[in-house]
Design a protein around this motif. Structure first.
Motif, mmCIF file in Angstrom:
data_model
loop_
_atom_site.group_PDB
_atom_site.id
_atom_site.type_symbol
_atom_site.label_atom_id
_atom_site.label_comp_id
_atom_site.label_asym_id
_atom_site.label_seq_id
_atom_site.Cartn_x
_atom_site.Cartn_y
_atom_site.Cartn_z
ATOM 1 N N VAL A 58 -12.799 -7.780 -56.368
ATOM 2 C CA VAL A 58 -13.018 -7.243 -55.033
ATOM 3 C C VAL A 58 -13.595 -5.839 -55.123
ATOM 4 O O VAL A 58 -13.190 -5.057 -55.986
ATOM 5 C CB VAL A 58 -11.711 -7.204 -54.203
ATOM 6 N N PRO A 59 -14.530 -5.526 -54.237
ATOM 7 C CA PRO A 59 -15.082 -4.171 -54.255
ATOM 8 C C PRO A 59 -14.037 -3.161 -53.789
ATOM 9 O O PRO A 59 -13.235 -3.455 -52.906
ATOM 10 C CB PRO A 59 -16.254 -4.243 -53.280
ATOM 11 N N VAL A 60 -14.057 -2.007 -54.412
ATOM 12 C CA VAL A 60 -13.110 -0.947 -54.095
ATOM 13 C C VAL A 60 -13.891 0.345 -53.857
ATOM 14 O O VAL A 60 -14.802 0.674 -54.610
ATOM 15 C CB VAL A 60 -12.114 -0.747 -55.262
ATOM 16 N N LEU A 61 -13.534 1.061 -52.831
ATOM 17 C CA LEU A 61 -14.131 2.363 -52.565
ATOM 18 C C LEU A 61 -13.614 3.349 -53.603
ATOM 19 O O LEU A 61 -12.402 3.470 -53.786
ATOM 20 C CB LEU A 61 -13.740 2.813 -51.151
ATOM 21 N N THR A 62 -14.513 4.025 -54.289
ATOM 22 C CA THR A 62 -14.077 4.967 -55.324
ATOM 23 C C THR A 62 -13.344 6.143 -54.695
ATOM 24 O O THR A 62 -13.526 6.450 -53.508
ATOM 25 C CB THR A 62 -15.270 5.507 -56.132
ATOM 26 N N GLY A 150 -9.417 5.797 -33.049
ATOM 27 C CA GLY A 150 -9.430 6.792 -34.120
ATOM 28 C C GLY A 150 -9.511 6.198 -35.512
ATOM 29 O O GLY A 150 -9.590 6.919 -36.493
ATOM 30 N N GLY A 151 -9.541 4.862 -35.616
ATOM 31 C CA GLY A 151 -9.658 4.213 -36.916
ATOM 32 C C GLY A 151 -10.959 3.450 -37.009
ATOM 33 O O GLY A 151 -11.373 2.796 -36.052
ATOM 34 N N ALA A 152 -11.629 3.537 -38.171
ATOM 35 C CA ALA A 152 -12.900 2.846 -38.372
ATOM 36 C C ALA A 152 -12.910 2.180 -39.745
ATOM 37 O O ALA A 152 -12.605 2.823 -40.746
ATOM 38 C CB ALA A 152 -14.057 3.829 -38.253
ATOM 39 N N PRO A 153 -13.276 0.891 -39.791
ATOM 40 C CA PRO A 153 -13.319 0.204 -41.084
ATOM 41 C C PRO A 153 -14.544 0.615 -41.897
ATOM 42 O O PRO A 153 -15.577 0.995 -41.342
ATOM 43 C CB PRO A 153 -13.397 -1.274 -40.698
ATOM 44 N N VAL A 154 -14.408 0.512 -43.203
ATOM 45 C CA VAL A 154 -15.520 0.692 -44.133
ATOM 46 C C VAL A 154 -15.777 -0.685 -44.713
ATOM 47 O O VAL A 154 -14.850 -1.314 -45.232
ATOM 48 C CB VAL A 154 -15.171 1.699 -45.255
ATOM 49 N N GLN A 155 -17.027 -1.150 -44.620
ATOM 50 C CA GLN A 155 -17.340 -2.504 -45.046
ATOM 51 C C GLN A 155 -18.308 -2.531 -46.220
ATOM 52 O O GLN A 155 -19.107 -1.614 -46.399
ATOM 53 C CB GLN A 155 -17.963 -3.284 -43.887
ATOM 54 N N SER A 156 -18.219 -3.616 -46.970
ATOM 55 C CA SER A 156 -19.187 -3.938 -48.009
ATOM 56 C C SER A 156 -19.535 -5.399 -47.811
ATOM 57 O O SER A 156 -18.647 -6.257 -47.883
ATOM 58 C CB SER A 156 -18.594 -3.702 -49.398
ATOM 59 N N ALA A 184 -20.251 7.098 -41.930
ATOM 60 C CA ALA A 184 -21.694 7.281 -42.023
ATOM 61 C C ALA A 184 -22.114 7.930 -43.333
ATOM 62 O O ALA A 184 -23.192 7.642 -43.865
ATOM 63 C CB ALA A 184 -22.189 8.110 -40.839
ATOM 64 N N THR A 185 -21.272 8.787 -43.898
ATOM 65 C CA THR A 185 -21.635 9.446 -45.169
ATOM 66 C C THR A 185 -21.668 8.463 -46.332
ATOM 67 O O THR A 185 -22.223 8.775 -47.378
ATOM 68 C CB THR A 185 -20.666 10.578 -45.525
ATOM 69 N N LEU A 186 -21.080 7.294 -46.145
ATOM 70 C CA LEU A 186 -21.033 6.292 -47.211
ATOM 71 C C LEU A 186 -22.277 5.404 -47.214
ATOM 72 O O LEU A 186 -22.400 4.526 -48.062
ATOM 73 C CB LEU A 186 -19.763 5.445 -47.079
ATOM 74 N N GLY A 187 -23.163 5.640 -46.246
ATOM 75 C CA GLY A 187 -24.420 4.911 -46.231
ATOM 76 C C GLY A 187 -24.355 3.536 -45.595
ATOM 77 O O GLY A 187 -25.148 2.668 -45.908
ATOM 78 N N GLY A 188 -23.412 3.331 -44.702
ATOM 79 C CA GLY A 188 -23.351 2.002 -44.102
ATOM 80 C C GLY A 188 -22.569 1.918 -42.886
ATOM 81 O O GLY A 188 -21.843 2.414 -42.301
#
Length: 188
Positions: A58-62, A150-156, A184-188
C-alpha cells in the motif's frame, strides 16, 4: 574408580561434575551457533514467504511529505491570522505529524486529529461527511471521529493514503481551506 565402591557422596559429586561439563558444552554449542548466519532451510522458508500472493503493498505518505503538508496548512492559517493545530494521519488513522500552532486552543490538537481520522476513514472532506449525519446520525457514535468541517483526505490513484485535519479557526470552512492548502502542496 569403580562406581560400586564409591561412597554416595562421591557419586553425587561425580554426577554434578558430569552435569556441569555437559551444560558447559551445550551452552558453548548454543553460543557458537548463535553467531552463525541462518541455515539454508530457514533462509529458503523466509524467501518463500515473501512471494506469498496474499501480501499487498500500500502506498504510504512519507514523513517528509506529511511534515511539508502540515507546515503548509499551518502557514495558510497563520497568513489568515488564525491560531490552529494541524494533524496528518496515515491510512490507518495513526498520527504522523501534529503541529499545535502558537496560540491554538487546548482542544484544537485533538479536534484536528479526529477530523483527519474521519476524513481518511471515509475518503471525503469532513464538511461533506457532516451533511451525511442527517441520513445516518449514528455515524457520530463511531470512536475517534469528528464530523465538523476541517478534514481533507490525501489520495493516491483515488484511494485514501492519509488525511489532514485542522482545528481552531472560528469556522470549519476556514479549517478545511487550511487543510486543503496542505493537500495542494502534495501535488494532487
Amino acid at each position: 574408580m569403580n562406581p560400586k565402591t564409591m561412597s554416595t557422596r562421591s557419586r553425587i559429586i561425580a554426577g554434578a561434575l558430569v552435569a556441569a561439563v555437559a551444560g558447559t558444552v551445550t551452552v558453548g554449542a548454543v553460543s557458537a551457533n548463535a553467531d552463525q548466519p541462518e541455515t539454508p532451510a530457514v533462509a529458503v522458508a523466509a524467501k518463500a514467504n515473501t512471494s506469498d500472493r496474499n501480501v499487498t503493498t500500500v502506498p504510504v505518505l512519507t514523513i517528509d511529505a506529511a511534515t511539508k503538508a502540515a507546515e503548509a496548512s499551518l502557514a495558510a492559517a497563520n497568513k489568515a491570522g488564525q491560531h490552529v493545530s494541524v494533524a496528518v494521519v496515515d491510512r490507518d488513522g495513526v498520527t504522523r505529524v501534529l503541529l499545535k500552532g502558537d496560540g491554538a486552543g487546548p482542544q484544537s490538537a485533538e479536534s484536528a486529529t479526529r477530523k483527519a481520522f474521519t476524513a481518511v476513514s471515509w475518503n471525503a472532506p469532513t464538511s461533506e461527511l457532516a451533511k451525511r449525519l442527517a441520513q445516518a446520525p449514528g455515524l457520530k457514535d463511531i470512536p475517534n471521529t469528528l464530523f465538523l468541517a476541517g478534514g481533507a483526505p490525501v489520495q493516491s490513484k483515488g484511494a485514501p493514503i492519509a488525511a489532514i485535519g485542522v482545528a481552531g479557526a472560528p469556522s470549519g470552512d476556514q479549517d478545511e481551506q487550511f487543510a486543503e492548502a496542505g493537500v495542494a502542496t502534495l501535488g494532487g
